[in-house]
Design a protein around this motif. Structure first.
Motif, mmCIF file in Angstrom:
data_model
loop_
_atom_site.group_PDB
_atom_site.id
_atom_site.type_symbol
_atom_site.label_atom_id
_atom_site.label_comp_id
_atom_site.label_asym_id
_atom_site.label_seq_id
_atom_site.Cartn_x
_atom_site.Cartn_y
_atom_site.Cartn_z
ATOM 1 N N ASN A 71 0.831 -1.202 0.000
ATOM 2 C CA ASN A 71 0.000 0.000 0.000
ATOM 3 C C ASN A 71 0.867 1.253 0.000
ATOM 4 O O ASN A 71 1.917 1.281 0.639
ATOM 5 N N ASN A 72 0.396 2.277 -0.696
ATOM 6 C CA ASN A 72 1.010 3.604 -0.663
ATOM 7 C C ASN A 72 2.510 3.560 -0.988
ATOM 8 O O ASN A 72 3.328 4.094 -0.252
ATOM 9 N N CYS A 73 2.856 2.921 -2.089
ATOM 10 C CA CYS A 73 4.279 2.732 -2.390
ATOM 11 C C CYS A 73 4.781 3.546 -3.580
ATOM 12 O O CYS A 73 5.859 3.281 -4.091
ATOM 13 N N ASN A 74 4.035 4.559 -4.025
ATOM 14 C CA ASN A 74 4.473 5.391 -5.148
ATOM 15 C C ASN A 74 5.869 5.962 -4.938
ATOM 16 O O ASN A 74 6.748 5.806 -5.783
ATOM 17 N N LYS A 75 6.084 6.645 -3.819
ATOM 18 C CA LYS A 75 7.382 7.275 -3.560
ATOM 19 C C LYS A 75 8.480 6.238 -3.400
ATOM 20 O O LYS A 75 9.588 6.412 -3.882
ATOM 21 N N ILE A 76 8.162 5.149 -2.717
ATOM 22 C CA ILE A 76 9.156 4.108 -2.467
ATOM 23 C C ILE A 76 9.601 3.453 -3.770
ATOM 24 O O ILE A 76 10.795 3.281 -4.012
ATOM 25 N N VAL A 77 8.663 3.082 -4.627
ATOM 26 C CA VAL A 77 9.022 2.443 -5.896
ATOM 27 C C VAL A 77 9.874 3.392 -6.727
ATOM 28 O O VAL A 77 10.879 2.988 -7.314
ATOM 29 N N GLY A 78 9.521 4.663 -6.761
ATOM 30 C CA GLY A 78 10.328 5.641 -7.487
ATOM 31 C C GLY A 78 11.746 5.722 -6.954
ATOM 32 O O GLY A 78 12.711 5.728 -7.718
ATOM 33 N N LYS A 79 11.890 5.777 -5.624
ATOM 34 C CA LYS A 79 13.224 5.843 -5.017
ATOM 35 C C LYS A 79 14.030 4.579 -5.317
ATOM 36 O O LYS A 79 15.223 4.649 -5.596
ATOM 37 N N ILE A 80 13.360 3.436 -5.258
ATOM 38 C CA ILE A 80 14.049 2.167 -5.499
ATOM 39 C C ILE A 80 14.538 2.081 -6.941
ATOM 40 O O ILE A 80 15.688 1.737 -7.192
ATOM 41 N N LEU A 81 13.670 2.391 -7.883
ATOM 42 C CA LEU A 81 14.050 2.314 -9.301
ATOM 43 C C LEU A 81 15.157 3.300 -9.638
ATOM 44 O O LEU A 81 15.961 3.068 -10.530
ATOM 45 N N ASN A 82 15.212 4.383 -8.897
ATOM 46 C CA ASN A 82 16.247 5.391 -9.125
ATOM 47 C C ASN A 82 17.555 5.045 -8.432
ATOM 48 O O ASN A 82 18.627 5.338 -8.960
ATOM 49 N N ASN A 83 17.496 4.404 -7.266
ATOM 50 C CA ASN A 83 18.688 4.240 -6.432
ATOM 51 C C ASN A 83 19.282 2.845 -6.341
ATOM 52 O O ASN A 83 20.445 2.707 -5.983
ATOM 53 N N CYS A 84 18.528 1.811 -6.610
ATOM 54 C CA CYS A 84 19.057 0.440 -6.484
ATOM 55 C C CYS A 84 19.689 0.034 -7.809
ATOM 56 O O CYS A 84 19.024 -0.489 -8.702
ATOM 57 N N VAL A 85 20.979 0.267 -7.915
ATOM 58 C CA VAL A 85 21.682 0.152 -9.196
ATOM 59 C C VAL A 85 21.986 -1.283 -9.619
ATOM 60 O O VAL A 85 22.492 -1.499 -10.718
ATOM 61 N N SER A 86 21.671 -2.260 -8.778
ATOM 62 C CA SER A 86 21.875 -3.667 -9.147
ATOM 63 C C SER A 86 20.565 -4.417 -9.347
ATOM 64 O O SER A 86 20.570 -5.591 -9.675
ATOM 65 N N LEU A 87 19.446 -3.738 -9.149
ATOM 66 C CA LEU A 87 18.137 -4.382 -9.179
ATOM 67 C C LEU A 87 17.802 -4.911 -10.579
ATOM 68 O O LEU A 87 17.760 -4.153 -11.537
ATOM 69 N N LYS A 88 17.566 -6.209 -10.658
ATOM 70 C CA LYS A 88 17.252 -6.847 -11.936
ATOM 71 C C LYS A 88 15.770 -7.256 -12.017
ATOM 72 O O LYS A 88 15.216 -7.335 -13.090
ATOM 73 N N ARG A 89 15.157 -7.524 -10.861
ATOM 74 C CA ARG A 89 13.777 -8.015 -10.850
ATOM 75 C C ARG A 89 12.996 -7.305 -9.754
ATOM 76 O O ARG A 89 13.450 -7.210 -8.625
ATOM 77 N N ILE A 90 11.807 -6.804 -10.126
ATOM 78 C CA ILE A 90 10.923 -6.188 -9.142
ATOM 79 C C ILE A 90 9.498 -6.647 -9.408
ATOM 80 O O ILE A 90 9.067 -6.734 -10.556
ATOM 81 N N ASP A 91 8.817 -6.995 -8.340
ATOM 82 C CA ASP A 91 7.417 -7.394 -8.423
ATOM 83 C C ASP A 91 6.595 -6.314 -7.723
ATOM 84 O O ASP A 91 6.689 -6.150 -6.506
ATOM 85 N N ILE A 92 5.839 -5.561 -8.510
ATOM 86 C CA ILE A 92 4.960 -4.530 -7.960
ATOM 87 C C ILE A 92 3.509 -4.817 -8.330
ATOM 88 O O ILE A 92 2.680 -3.915 -8.398
ATOM 89 N N SER A 93 3.226 -6.093 -8.558
ATOM 90 C CA SER A 93 1.860 -6.485 -8.885
ATOM 91 C C SER A 93 0.938 -6.183 -7.705
ATOM 92 O O SER A 93 1.352 -6.200 -6.549
ATOM 93 N N CYS A 94 -0.291 -5.854 -8.029
ATOM 94 C CA CYS A 94 -1.332 -5.593 -7.030
ATOM 95 C C CYS A 94 -1.055 -4.392 -6.131
ATOM 96 O O CYS A 94 -1.643 -4.262 -5.067
ATOM 97 N N CYS A 95 -0.160 -3.516 -6.529
ATOM 98 C CA CYS A 95 0.080 -2.266 -5.799
ATOM 99 C C CYS A 95 -0.878 -1.231 -6.385
ATOM 100 O O CYS A 95 -0.527 -0.484 -7.295
ATOM 101 N N LYS A 96 -2.074 -1.214 -5.888
ATOM 102 C CA LYS A 96 -3.167 -0.470 -6.504
ATOM 103 C C LYS A 96 -2.957 1.038 -6.549
ATOM 104 O O LYS A 96 -3.514 1.719 -7.388
ATOM 105 N N GLU A 97 -2.159 1.588 -5.663
ATOM 106 C CA GLU A 97 -1.987 3.036 -5.638
ATOM 107 C C GLU A 97 -0.902 3.545 -6.589
ATOM 108 O O GLU A 97 -0.702 4.741 -6.710
#
Length: 124
Positions: A71-97
């Motif tokens: 819930n309420n993860c708009n800011k968090i997902v943005g920060k993660i996609l911007n800052n986690c430079v090794s991230l290869k896989r992310i599951d954000i399914s069912c994050c309705k907001e």
């Protein structure tokens, strides 16, 4: 347990409530984490101050992140996609907001190979 496991590579807290302090501790101190599962986490329960202080750029080895159903993860997902430079896989399914705006305005530095967008109401 976490303070005695600094070399932990995989952590799952699915549907467990975490305080902002504990989430900040995990992000700041678990530098070996390659996989983190926070599915069902209620970011809406954290204060905006807590959200701002979480330093996702410290997760330099994080390759997989599960935020499905959060819930309420708009800011968090943005920060993660911007800052986690090794991230290869992310599951954000069912994050309705999650919003189209977040995807349009976020600079994605993560070298994503897989993203799960199932059950999102966003235009791709």
């Amino acid at each position: 347990i976490l303070d005695q496991s600094p070399n932990l590579a995989h952590l799952s807290t699915n549907h467990k409530p975490l305080s902002g302090n504990l989430l900040s501790y995990i992000v700041k101190n678990m530098k070996c984490l390659e996989s983190l599962e926070l599915s069902g986490f209620g970011f809406d329960k954290l204060s905006s101050g807590d959200l701002e202080t979480i330093e996702f750029d410290k997760l330099i080895n994080l390759k997989e992140l599960d935020l499905s159903g959060c819930n309420n993860c708009n800011k968090i997902v943005g920060k993660i996609l911007n800052n986690c430079v090794s991230l290869k896989r992310i599951d954000i399914s069912c994050c309705k907001e999650l919003s189209d705006e977040m995807f349009r305005t976020t600079l994605i530095n993560a070298p994503l190979e897989e993203i799960n967008l199932s059950f999102l109401n966003v235009n791709i």
